[in-house]
Design a protein around this motif. Structure first.
Motif, PDB file in Angstrom:
ATOM      1  N   GLU A 110     -22.672  10.153   2.055  1.00  0.00           N
ATOM      2  CA  GLU A 110     -22.003  10.422   3.315  1.00  0.00           C
ATOM      3  C   GLU A 110     -20.804  11.339   3.099  1.00  0.00           C
ATOM      4  OE1 GLU A 110     -21.111   6.966   5.662  1.00  0.00           O
ATOM      5  OE2 GLU A 110     -23.007   6.004   5.152  1.00  0.00           O
ATOM      6  N   LYS A 111     -20.419  12.005   4.148  1.00  0.00           N
ATOM      7  CA  LYS A 111     -19.288  12.933   4.102  1.00  0.00           C
ATOM      8  C   LYS A 111     -17.992  12.211   3.770  1.00  0.00           C
ATOM      9  CE  LYS A 111     -17.013  16.273   7.197  1.00  0.00           C
ATOM     10  NZ  LYS A 111     -17.083  16.841   8.570  1.00  0.00           N
ATOM     11  N   ASP A 112     -17.804  11.014   4.328  1.00  0.00           N
ATOM     12  CA  ASP A 112     -16.616  10.205   4.088  1.00  0.00           C
ATOM     13  C   ASP A 112     -17.022   8.994   3.262  1.00  0.00           C
ATOM     14  OD1 ASP A 112     -14.272   8.786   4.125  1.00  0.00           O
ATOM     15  OD2 ASP A 112     -14.148   8.579   6.308  1.00  0.00           O
ATOM     16  N   ALA A 113     -16.454   8.869   2.063  1.00  0.00           N
ATOM     17  CA  ALA A 113     -16.774   7.737   1.191  1.00  0.00           C
ATOM     18  C   ALA A 113     -16.133   6.444   1.672  1.00  0.00           C
ATOM     19  CB  ALA A 113     -16.320   8.022  -0.236  1.00  0.00           C
ATOM     20  N   ARG A 114     -15.237   6.547   2.648  1.00  0.00           N
ATOM     21  CA  ARG A 114     -14.563   5.392   3.239  1.00  0.00           C
ATOM     22  C   ARG A 114     -13.832   4.546   2.199  1.00  0.00           C
ATOM     23  NH1 ARG A 114     -19.172   3.112   7.257  1.00  0.00           N
ATOM     24  NH2 ARG A 114     -20.507   4.843   6.737  1.00  0.00           N
ATOM     25  N   ALA A 115     -13.201   5.231   1.255  1.00  0.00           N
ATOM     26  CA  ALA A 115     -12.390   4.538   0.258  1.00  0.00           C
ATOM     27  C   ALA A 115     -10.984   4.275   0.773  1.00  0.00           C
ATOM     28  CB  ALA A 115     -12.328   5.351  -1.034  1.00  0.00           C
ATOM     29  N   TYR A 116     -10.466   5.159   1.593  1.00  0.00           N
ATOM     30  CA  TYR A 116      -9.189   4.997   2.306  1.00  0.00           C
ATOM     31  C   TYR A 116      -7.963   4.903   1.402  1.00  0.00           C
ATOM     32  CZ  TYR A 116     -12.488   4.041   6.071  1.00  0.00           C
ATOM     33  OH  TYR A 116     -13.512   4.126   6.964  1.00  0.00           O
ATOM     34  N   GLY A 117      -8.070   5.465   0.227  1.00  0.00           N
ATOM     35  CA  GLY A 117      -6.906   5.459  -0.658  1.00  0.00           C
ATOM     36  C   GLY A 117      -5.882   6.511  -0.306  1.00  0.00           C
ATOM     37  N   ASP A 118      -6.235   7.455   0.585  1.00  0.00           N
ATOM     38  CA  ASP A 118      -5.328   8.552   0.909  1.00  0.00           C
ATOM     39  C   ASP A 118      -4.777   8.460   2.334  1.00  0.00           C
ATOM     40  OD1 ASP A 118      -7.758   8.978   2.139  1.00  0.00           O
ATOM     41  OD2 ASP A 118      -7.726  11.159   1.882  1.00  0.00           O
ATOM     42  N   LEU A 119      -4.869   7.282   2.959  1.00  0.00           N
ATOM     43  CA  LEU A 119      -4.411   7.166   4.340  1.00  0.00           C
ATOM     44  C   LEU A 119      -2.903   7.005   4.462  1.00  0.00           C
ATOM     45  CD1 LEU A 119      -7.055   4.808   6.016  1.00  0.00           C
ATOM     46  CD2 LEU A 119      -7.164   7.275   5.609  1.00  0.00           C
ATOM     47  N   PHE A 120      -2.342   6.102   3.684  1.00  0.00           N
ATOM     48  CA  PHE A 120      -0.945   5.731   3.870  1.00  0.00           C
ATOM     49  C   PHE A 120      -0.101   6.059   2.645  1.00  0.00           C
ATOM     50  CE2 PHE A 120      -3.343   2.893   6.706  1.00  0.00           C
ATOM     51  CZ  PHE A 120      -2.721   3.208   7.907  1.00  0.00           C
ATOM     52  N   ARG A 121       1.189   6.112   2.871  1.00  0.00           N
ATOM     53  CA  ARG A 121       2.125   6.337   1.765  1.00  0.00           C
ATOM     54  C   ARG A 121       1.977   5.213   0.748  1.00  0.00           C
ATOM     55  NH1 ARG A 121       5.632   2.361   2.065  1.00  0.00           N
ATOM     56  NH2 ARG A 121       6.471   1.617   4.064  1.00  0.00           N
ATOM     57  N   HIS A 122       2.462   5.461  -0.472  1.00  0.00           N
ATOM     58  CA  HIS A 122       2.434   4.417  -1.495  1.00  0.00           C
ATOM     59  C   HIS A 122       3.327   3.257  -1.070  1.00  0.00           C
ATOM     60  CE1 HIS A 122       0.113   6.817  -4.241  1.00  0.00           C
ATOM     61  NE2 HIS A 122       0.991   7.799  -4.192  1.00  0.00           N
ATOM     62  N   ARG A 123       2.845   2.058  -1.298  1.00  0.00           N
ATOM     63  CA  ARG A 123       3.643   0.884  -0.957  1.00  0.00           C
ATOM     64  C   ARG A 123       4.790   0.709  -1.947  1.00  0.00           C
ATOM     65  NH1 ARG A 123      -0.392  -4.035  -0.434  1.00  0.00           N
ATOM     66  NH2 ARG A 123      -1.010  -3.264  -2.484  1.00  0.00           N
ATOM     67  N   THR A 124       5.887   0.180  -1.453  1.00  0.00           N
ATOM     68  CA  THR A 124       7.026  -0.096  -2.317  1.00  0.00           C
ATOM     69  C   THR A 124       6.731  -1.348  -3.148  1.00  0.00           C
ATOM     70  OG1 THR A 124       8.137  -1.547  -0.726  1.00  0.00           O
ATOM     71  CG2 THR A 124       8.573   0.842  -0.561  1.00  0.00           C
ATOM     72  N   PRO A 125       7.462  -1.566  -4.272  1.00  0.00           N
ATOM     73  CA  PRO A 125       7.271  -2.807  -5.033  1.00  0.00           C
ATOM     74  C   PRO A 125       7.476  -4.054  -4.174  1.00  0.00           C
ATOM     75  CG  PRO A 125       8.521  -1.236  -6.328  1.00  0.00           C
ATOM     76  CD  PRO A 125       8.386  -0.636  -4.963  1.00  0.00           C
ATOM     77  N   GLN A 126       8.439  -3.982  -3.247  1.00  0.00           N
ATOM     78  CA  GLN A 126       8.695  -5.131  -2.383  1.00  0.00           C
ATOM     79  C   GLN A 126       7.499  -5.412  -1.469  1.00  0.00           C
ATOM     80  OE1 GLN A 126      10.764  -2.541  -2.816  1.00  0.00           O
ATOM     81  NE2 GLN A 126      12.406  -3.540  -4.004  1.00  0.00           N
ATOM     82  N   GLU A 127       6.847  -4.347  -0.987  1.00  0.00           N
ATOM     83  CA  GLU A 127       5.675  -4.524  -0.118  1.00  0.00           C
ATOM     84  C   GLU A 127       4.498  -5.094  -0.894  1.00  0.00           C
ATOM     85  OE1 GLU A 127       6.557  -0.990   3.168  1.00  0.00           O
ATOM     86  OE2 GLU A 127       5.593  -0.506   1.263  1.00  0.00           O
ATOM     87  N   GLY A 129       9.100 -12.849  11.849  1.00  0.00           N
ATOM     88  CA  GLY A 129       8.570 -12.877  10.500  1.00  0.00           C
ATOM     89  C   GLY A 129       8.350 -11.476   9.965  1.00  0.00           C
ATOM     90  N   GLN A 130       7.502 -11.357   8.954  1.00  0.00           N
ATOM     91  CA  GLN A 130       7.273 -10.076   8.288  1.00  0.00           C
ATOM     92  C   GLN A 130       5.781  -9.721   8.318  1.00  0.00           C
ATOM     93  OE1 GLN A 130       9.805  -9.375   4.582  1.00  0.00           O
ATOM     94  NE2 GLN A 130       9.791 -11.606   4.642  1.00  0.00           N
ATOM     95  N   LEU A 131       5.528  -8.451   8.577  1.00  0.00           N
ATOM     96  CA  LEU A 131       4.163  -7.944   8.540  1.00  0.00           C
ATOM     97  C   LEU A 131       3.824  -7.543   7.109  1.00  0.00           C
ATOM     98  CD1 LEU A 131       1.570  -6.901  10.017  1.00  0.00           C
ATOM     99  CD2 LEU A 131       2.760  -4.702  10.247  1.00  0.00           C
ATOM    100  N   VAL A 132       2.734  -8.058   6.586  1.00  0.00           N
ATOM    101  CA  VAL A 132       2.259  -7.681   5.252  1.00  0.00           C
ATOM    102  C   VAL A 132       1.553  -6.341   5.349  1.00  0.00           C
ATOM    103  CG1 VAL A 132       0.754  -8.296   3.337  1.00  0.00           C
ATOM    104  CG2 VAL A 132       2.042 -10.083   4.535  1.00  0.00           C
ATOM    105  N   PHE A 133       2.022  -5.383   4.562  1.00  0.00           N
ATOM    106  CA  PHE A 133       1.398  -4.059   4.500  1.00  0.00           C
ATOM    107  C   PHE A 133       0.235  -4.176   3.510  1.00  0.00           C
ATOM    108  CE2 PHE A 133       2.503   0.744   3.686  1.00  0.00           C
ATOM    109  CZ  PHE A 133       1.235   1.084   4.120  1.00  0.00           C
ATOM    110  N   PRO A 134      -1.003  -4.225   3.984  1.00  0.00           N
ATOM    111  CA  PRO A 134      -2.128  -4.516   3.093  1.00  0.00           C
ATOM    112  C   PRO A 134      -2.553  -3.298   2.273  1.00  0.00           C
ATOM    113  CG  PRO A 134      -2.952  -4.091   5.278  1.00  0.00           C
ATOM    114  CD  PRO A 134      -1.437  -4.011   5.374  1.00  0.00           C
ATOM    115  N   GLN A 135      -3.414  -3.568   1.326  1.00  0.00           N
ATOM    116  CA  GLN A 135      -4.010  -2.500   0.528  1.00  0.00           C
ATOM    117  C   GLN A 135      -5.219  -1.944   1.274  1.00  0.00           C
ATOM    118  OE1 GLN A 135      -4.599   0.238  -1.364  1.00  0.00           O
ATOM    119  NE2 GLN A 135      -3.445  -0.900  -2.904  1.00  0.00           N
ATOM    120  N   PHE A 136      -5.191  -0.659   1.605  1.00  0.00           N
ATOM    121  CA  PHE A 136      -6.318  -0.054   2.312  1.00  0.00           C
ATOM    122  C   PHE A 136      -7.368   0.505   1.358  1.00  0.00           C
ATOM    123  CE2 PHE A 136      -3.984  -0.603   6.138  1.00  0.00           C
ATOM    124  CZ  PHE A 136      -4.889  -0.465   7.175  1.00  0.00           C
TER     125      PHE A 136
END
Length: 278
Positions: A66-83, A47-54
């Motif tokens: 806190e030092k880390d706001a834990r928003a996690y918007g800068d962890l991974f590359r931008h998802r493709t439209p297909q993802e 099957g296919q792994l869903v690349f979630p929104q972090f």
């Protein structure tokens, strides 16, 4: 019966999931549990792994400054439209109740007890390959020796270690500074020339503590995943009582120095990592 290709493995990181952002959600260490379970299920079932929104928004870290706001918007590359579309399809299937086409992984489960170590290396590679700052990370990892020591000091929202719960061996409690100093001393017995890097969520650490640790540097990674992957490259990880520390040890190949009162077996099976009690 759904075909292998039609089967989706969906790691749910927040119940309030709006595709392009999430409301609330735990820290990175706890987010990785459903992520890993979905990853290993996809490897086993197809099957296919869903690349979630972090990217998530949670007020607590901001209110506590806190030092880390834990928003996690800068962890991974931008998802493709297909993802993104695959993510939307998984959300729709979940709402419609078509369980035969969807495998949902949500929550902590039994922590590391649910994880098959056979997928450890490939999961780590997935994280690295999808990481937004991969090239910079790889250069930094090359400079870390397998003899080096990392010290993970959690402060932030962790409670003081003097409470009764801290003595029951659970997570999310601070460890006294003196223990970190003793643990580094133990680590140096087998690696006397190792560099010591401190990883912390504290804004600053006391100069006396840094001197007692013999710290060569304080980590200045741009985000939590960068820190975790850097930690995993060290030969010895002096852990805090957190899933973040345990993930760094689990993804690496070194040894972990664990506080003697920490009930590691509650979260992780024997021999999942090499442990020294101190």
């Amino acid at each position: 019966m759904a075909t292998d290709r039609a089967l989706l493995h969906f790691p749910v990181l927040s119940r309030a999931d709006f595709l392009f952002f999430r409301l609330l959600g735990p820290g990175l260490g706890n987010l990785l549990f459903p992520m890993y379970r979905a990853f290993q299920a996809q490897r086993l079932e197809g099957g296919q792994l869903v690349f979630p929104q972090f990217f998530q928004w949670k007020p607590g870290p901001w209110l506590r400054r806190e030092k880390d706001a834990r928003a996690y918007g800068d962890l991974f590359r931008h998802r493709t439209p297909q993802e993104v579309l695959l993510h939307a399809k998984a959300v729709a299937l979940r709402l419609s109740g078509h369980a035969e086409r969807l495998r949902v992984q949500e929550g902590l489960g039994r922590h590391f007890h649910d994880l098959d170590a056979a997928h450890q290396a490939t999961f780590k590679q997935w994280l690295v390959d999808h990481y937004r700052h991969r090239e910079a990370l790889m250069q930094e990892l090359a400079s870390i020796s397998a003899q080096d020591i990392c010290v993970h000091i959690r402060r932030g929202d962790f409670a003081a270690a003097t409470t009764a719960a801290a003595q029951q061996g659970t997570m999310n409690y601070q460890i006294p500074d003196e223990w970190y100093v003793d643990a580094v001393r133990v680590a140096r017995q087998s690696a006397p020339g190792a560099r010591v890097r401190v990883f912390t969520d504290a804004h600053t650490l006391e100069p006396a503590l840094m001197a007692a640790l013999g710290a060569d540097e304080v980590d200045a990674s741009p985000n939590a995943l960068h820190s975790m992957l850097r930690m995993s490259a060290h030969g010895t990880i002096v852990t805090s009582r957190s899933s973040f520390s345990l993930w760094a040890a689990y993804l690496g190949s070194g040894q972990a120095i664990v506080h003697r009162d920490f009930d590691l077996g509650r979260y992780m099976p024997d021999h999942a990592i090499r442990v020294i009690r101190c």
